[in-house]
Motif scaffolding. Structure first.
Motif, mmCIF file in Angstrom:
data_model
loop_
_atom_site.group_PDB
_atom_site.id
_atom_site.type_symbol
_atom_site.label_atom_id
_atom_site.label_comp_id
_atom_site.label_asym_id
_atom_site.label_seq_id
_atom_site.Cartn_x
_atom_site.Cartn_y
_atom_site.Cartn_z
ATOM 1 N N LYS A 305 0.848 -1.202 0.000
ATOM 2 C CA LYS A 305 0.000 0.000 0.000
ATOM 3 C C LYS A 305 0.880 1.246 0.000
ATOM 4 O O LYS A 305 1.932 1.270 0.635
ATOM 5 N N ASP A 329 -4.332 3.571 -10.568
ATOM 6 C CA ASP A 329 -5.354 2.641 -10.053
ATOM 7 C C ASP A 329 -5.044 2.224 -8.616
ATOM 8 O O ASP A 329 -5.951 2.133 -7.778
ATOM 9 N N LYS A 330 -3.770 1.963 -8.321
ATOM 10 C CA LYS A 330 -3.388 1.566 -6.966
ATOM 11 C C LYS A 330 -3.575 2.721 -5.979
ATOM 12 O O LYS A 330 -3.982 2.509 -4.825
ATOM 13 N N MET A 332 -5.768 5.174 -6.302
ATOM 14 C CA MET A 332 -7.205 5.349 -6.110
ATOM 15 C C MET A 332 -7.761 4.271 -5.188
ATOM 16 O O MET A 332 -8.639 4.541 -4.356
ATOM 17 N N ALA A 333 -7.242 3.042 -5.326
ATOM 18 C CA ALA A 333 -7.714 1.964 -4.458
ATOM 19 C C ALA A 333 -7.389 2.251 -2.997
ATOM 20 O O ALA A 333 -8.152 1.875 -2.096
ATOM 21 N N ALA A 334 -6.286 2.934 -2.766
ATOM 22 C CA ALA A 334 -5.862 3.225 -1.390
ATOM 23 C C ALA A 334 -6.522 4.472 -0.822
ATOM 24 O O ALA A 334 -6.893 4.504 0.357
#
Length: 387
Positions: A305, A329-330, A332-334
């Motif tokens: 993360k 994308d990573k 935004m996911a976090a």
């Protein structure tokens, strides 16, 4: 002969050299250097002279310290002296007692002696000035500077300062061991590390910190002192050394180990042990661009993360702009909420940078709990209304 130059030389030895006497190399007489100031460059100039100015010598500390002194206007040419076999270092003091403002303290370790230039030119970094120029902030003229309390205080304490510098250099170089002994010490520590994982990581951490920032941190200093006193048995060494020499040799071992570490090994230690903070690492990466990808991976070390500082610190975002866009994308996911990036509304500098790069933002006051820890937003509002 009048003593116009105070020139003292201390030979620091690892063994008792009480039988040593000063002689020239291969039977050639001991020489000297003249000393003066070039009228054009205003820098020190010197000239090699065949005459000797060596006046006396004495042995101290069981023959491990030998002091030579000069007389007259010359400086002892150390490069013409056959030094004792066990010489660890040489320290010299030069102080002009009359005329030119020439004063210096210079120390050289044994491994550097054979190639060292003992003439006086180019030695500005070793100079101390009894009659210094006014500091840059000084607004008066030269006469006012020399009447100032600061100048008078410097004048009154200069001789003591010079002696302290000389004594400090002798003390510092007295804790060195010979290059051959350092090799033996390194092998001793390497063997000890092979049988002691804790010691291995103590050395690896200190070496990694030194490789990153060029100095040790306070924790390393404390740990090395502890290891020298409690963690390692110095009596198992094949040569004798003092406690201070053992500590110094341990630090030198860490420095040499740092040179052998690969970038991967350095950052593996940083990732495992969090040796330096982001605040400490950021200026290092700015000056050593090869570490840029390693810091980025370190910022994703927590279960893959991203560290929130990537979208909170403008300097960090500027460095990794392209990487963060590639990892959108990573990120935004976090940190995303319904397709928008959650950010602190007060951080308008970084928020503006994010908007310029096409990020959709939702500004919140989530981070206010850093100021109002333990308070709900309702309690916080009541507190503000009551003021």
């Amino acid at each position: 002969m009048t003593r116009q130059i105070d020139n003292r030389v201390v030979l620091i030895c690892s063994s008792d050299e009480s039988s040593w006497r000063p002689n020239g190399i291969k039977g050639v007489p001991i020489g000297s250097y003249s000393i003066g100031i070039d009228p054009i460059t205003k820098k020190i100039r010197s000239e090699r002279l065949p005459e000797s100015c060596l006046h006396s010598f004495s042995h101290n500390d069981n023959g491990t310290l030998i002091e030579l002194s000069s007389e007259g206007t010359g400086v002892i040419a150390i490069d013409t002296i056959e030094l004792p076999r066990s010489t660890l270092a040489v320290v010299r003091l030069i102080s002009n007692q009359q005329g030119h403002d020439i004063h210096m303290v210079e120390g050289v370790k044994a491994e550097d002696l054979s190639a060292y230039n003992w003439s006086l030119e180019g030695k500005e970094k070793f100079q101390l000035y009894k009659d210094p120029s006014p500091p840059a902030r000084w607004k008066g003229d030269l006469n006012e500077w020399r009447r100032s309390a600061l100048y008078r205080s410097h004048q009154q304490g200069f001789d003591r300062q010079l002696e302290q510098e000389f004594a400090s250099a002798v003390r510092a170089l007295s804790i060195h061991i010979t290059p051959d002994h350092q090799k033996v010490f390194n092998a001793f520590i390497t063997r000890a590390c092979a049988d002691n994982t804790g010691l291995f990581w103590d050395i690896r951490k200190a070496a990694a910190v030194y490789a990153l920032q060029g100095s040790f941190c306070q924790n390393d200093l404390n740990r090395m002192v502890y290891l020298a006193q409690e963690g390692i048995a110095p009596q198992e060494l094949s040569f004798q050394c003092t406690a201070q020499q053992f500590i110094k040799a341990l630090f030198d071992h860490c420095k040499q180990t740092s040179e052998a570490l690969s970038d991967e090994q350095i950052w593996d230690a940083q990732t495992r042990c969090d040796l330096l903070t982001l605040e400490q690492l950021l200026p290092i990466v700015r000056t050593k661009s090869k570490y840029k990808p390693f810091l980025y991976r370190w910022l994703w070390r927590l279960d893959g993360k991203p560290d929130p500082s990537l979208i909170e610190n403008p300097d960090l975002y500027e460095i990794y702009r392209e990487d963060l866009i590639a990892d959108r994308d990573k990120i935004m996911a976090a940190f995303g909420i319904d397709g928008a990036l959650e950010v602190d509304y007060r951080d308008q500098v970084i928020n503006s940078m994010l908007r310029d790069d096409g990020w959709t933002l939702v500004e919140t006051d989530t981070h206010l709990d850093n100021e109002y820890k333990g308070q709900s937003l309702h309690e916080e509002s009541e507190e503000l209304e009551s003021e």
